[in-house]
Design a protein around this motif. Structure first.
Motif, PDB file in Angstrom:
ATOM      1  N   GLY A 158       4.719  13.790   2.365  1.00 22.22           N
ATOM      2  CA  GLY A 158       5.388  12.505   2.226  1.00 22.22           C
ATOM      3  C   GLY A 158       4.429  11.343   2.101  1.00 22.22           C
ATOM      4  O   GLY A 158       3.275  11.413   2.532  1.00 22.22           O
ATOM      5  N   LEU A 159       4.943  10.294   1.494  1.00 22.05           N
ATOM      6  CA  LEU A 159       4.221   9.037   1.334  1.00 22.05           C
ATOM      7  C   LEU A 159       5.098   7.910   1.848  1.00 22.05           C
ATOM      8  O   LEU A 159       6.328   8.025   1.854  1.00 22.05           O
ATOM      9  N   VAL A 160       4.462   6.837   2.245  1.00 20.18           N
ATOM     10  CA  VAL A 160       5.199   5.632   2.612  1.00 20.18           C
ATOM     11  C   VAL A 160       4.627   4.442   1.856  1.00 20.18           C
ATOM     12  O   VAL A 160       3.461   4.446   1.443  1.00 20.18           O
ATOM     13  N   ALA A 161       5.468   3.442   1.685  1.00 24.61           N
ATOM     14  CA  ALA A 161       5.042   2.154   1.135  1.00 24.61           C
ATOM     15  C   ALA A 161       5.003   1.190   2.302  1.00 24.61           C
ATOM     16  O   ALA A 161       5.950   1.103   3.090  1.00 24.61           O
ATOM     17  N   LYS A 183       5.225   8.074  -8.781  1.00 26.04           N
ATOM     18  CA  LYS A 183       4.035   8.561  -9.500  1.00 26.04           C
ATOM     19  C   LYS A 183       3.009   9.134  -8.534  1.00 26.04           C
ATOM     20  O   LYS A 183       2.381  10.156  -8.821  1.00 26.04           O
ATOM     21  N   GLU A 184       2.856   8.497  -7.382  1.00 28.77           N
ATOM     22  CA  GLU A 184       1.895   8.971  -6.377  1.00 28.77           C
ATOM     23  C   GLU A 184       2.305  10.320  -5.781  1.00 28.77           C
ATOM     24  O   GLU A 184       1.468  11.189  -5.581  1.00 28.77           O
ATOM     25  N   ILE A 185       3.603  10.496  -5.509  1.00 27.41           N
ATOM     26  CA  ILE A 185       4.030  11.773  -4.923  1.00 27.41           C
ATOM     27  C   ILE A 185       3.927  12.887  -5.960  1.00 27.41           C
ATOM     28  O   ILE A 185       3.568  14.017  -5.635  1.00 27.41           O
ATOM     29  N   THR A 239       0.848  -1.187   0.000  1.00 26.64           N
ATOM     30  CA  THR A 239       0.000   0.000   0.000  1.00 26.64           C
ATOM     31  C   THR A 239       0.885   1.238   0.000  1.00 26.64           C
ATOM     32  O   THR A 239       1.899   1.275   0.708  1.00 26.64           O
ATOM     33  N   ILE A 240       0.492   2.245  -0.784  1.00 32.04           N
ATOM     34  CA  ILE A 240       1.143   3.551  -0.742  1.00 32.04           C
ATOM     35  C   ILE A 240       0.142   4.494  -0.079  1.00 32.04           C
ATOM     36  O   ILE A 240      -1.017   4.557  -0.480  1.00 32.04           O
ATOM     37  N   ARG A 241       0.601   5.201   0.948  1.00 32.26           N
ATOM     38  CA  ARG A 241      -0.294   6.114   1.664  1.00 32.26           C
ATOM     39  C   ARG A 241       0.509   7.287   2.216  1.00 32.26           C
ATOM     40  O   ARG A 241       1.749   7.249   2.252  1.00 32.26           O
ATOM     41  N   GLU A 242      -0.220   8.321   2.653  1.00 32.81           N
ATOM     42  CA  GLU A 242       0.453   9.477   3.246  1.00 32.81           C
ATOM     43  C   GLU A 242       1.112   9.080   4.559  1.00 32.81           C
ATOM     44  O   GLU A 242       0.579   8.264   5.311  1.00 32.81           O
ATOM     45  N   ILE A 243       2.271   9.653   4.795  1.00 32.88           N
ATOM     46  CA  ILE A 243       2.995   9.393   6.033  1.00 32.88           C
ATOM     47  C   ILE A 243       2.238  10.034   7.197  1.00 32.88           C
ATOM     48  O   ILE A 243       1.676  11.117   7.051  1.00 32.88           O
ATOM     49  N   GLN A 244       2.213   9.361   8.319  1.00 36.80           N
ATOM     50  CA  GLN A 244       1.566   9.865   9.525  1.00 36.80           C
ATOM     51  C   GLN A 244       2.613  10.519  10.428  1.00 36.80           C
ATOM     52  O   GLN A 244       3.788  10.144  10.411  1.00 36.80           O
TER      53      GLN A 244
END
Length: 157
Positions: free
Chosen positions: A58-61, A108-110, A4-9
């Protein structure tokens, strides 16, 4: 690989130290630097007080409930600095998760996230011998400056 790629918390911001170290390109046959290298001022600009500046994004995987990669931006005077309106990008994955396309998807997501937030471009710096330079070109980055060792690249969003 199901990830999953999502925004960093906010509570995950300290993990950026690990990913900053992972982002350091180590040429084949070269000894890795000590992890304390990330405390140097030229590297701390990427992570110090992350989340406190309006342009910090930021995003994390995530794979199997573990954060395995991160892509983040902020406007800073770093190696890839273009101007004070352009965020600089950092991205990295733990070695065992490279080569599965996760980095490309994160990239691509960022880029999409930055476009949604109204940015017109993003920059980065990459060593010419770093395999990631090819990925950056594939996702639309262009070389805007180079020296003997590195490229400065921009993606026009």
């Amino acid at each position: 690989m199901d990830y999953t790629i999502r925004e960093i918390q906010k509570q995950e911001y300290p993990l950026l130290d690990n990913f900053l170290y992972e982002a350091i390109f180590i040429p084949e046959g070269t000894e890795p630097p000590p992890k304390t290298i990330i405390t140097s001022p030229e590297l701390q600009v990427y992570v110090e007080c992350f989340g406190e500046l309006k342009d910090d994004k930021g995003l994390v995987a995530e794979f199997d409930d573990k954060i395995v990669g991160a892509a983040w931006v902020r406007i800073m005077n770093d190696y890839g600095h273009i101007d004070d309106e352009t965020p600089s990008l950092a991205i990295s994955l733990y070695k065992e998760y490279r080569g599965f396309g996760i980095g490309t998807v994160m990239m691509k997501e960022i880029l999409a996230l930055l476009k949604i937030h109204g940015y017109s471009q993003v920059s980065l710096s990459v060593q010419k011998s770093n395999y990631a330079a090819k990925m950056y070109l594939k996702v639309g980055f262009e070389i805007v400056w180079e020296n003997e060792e590195e490229y400065i690249m921009v993606n026009y969003l």
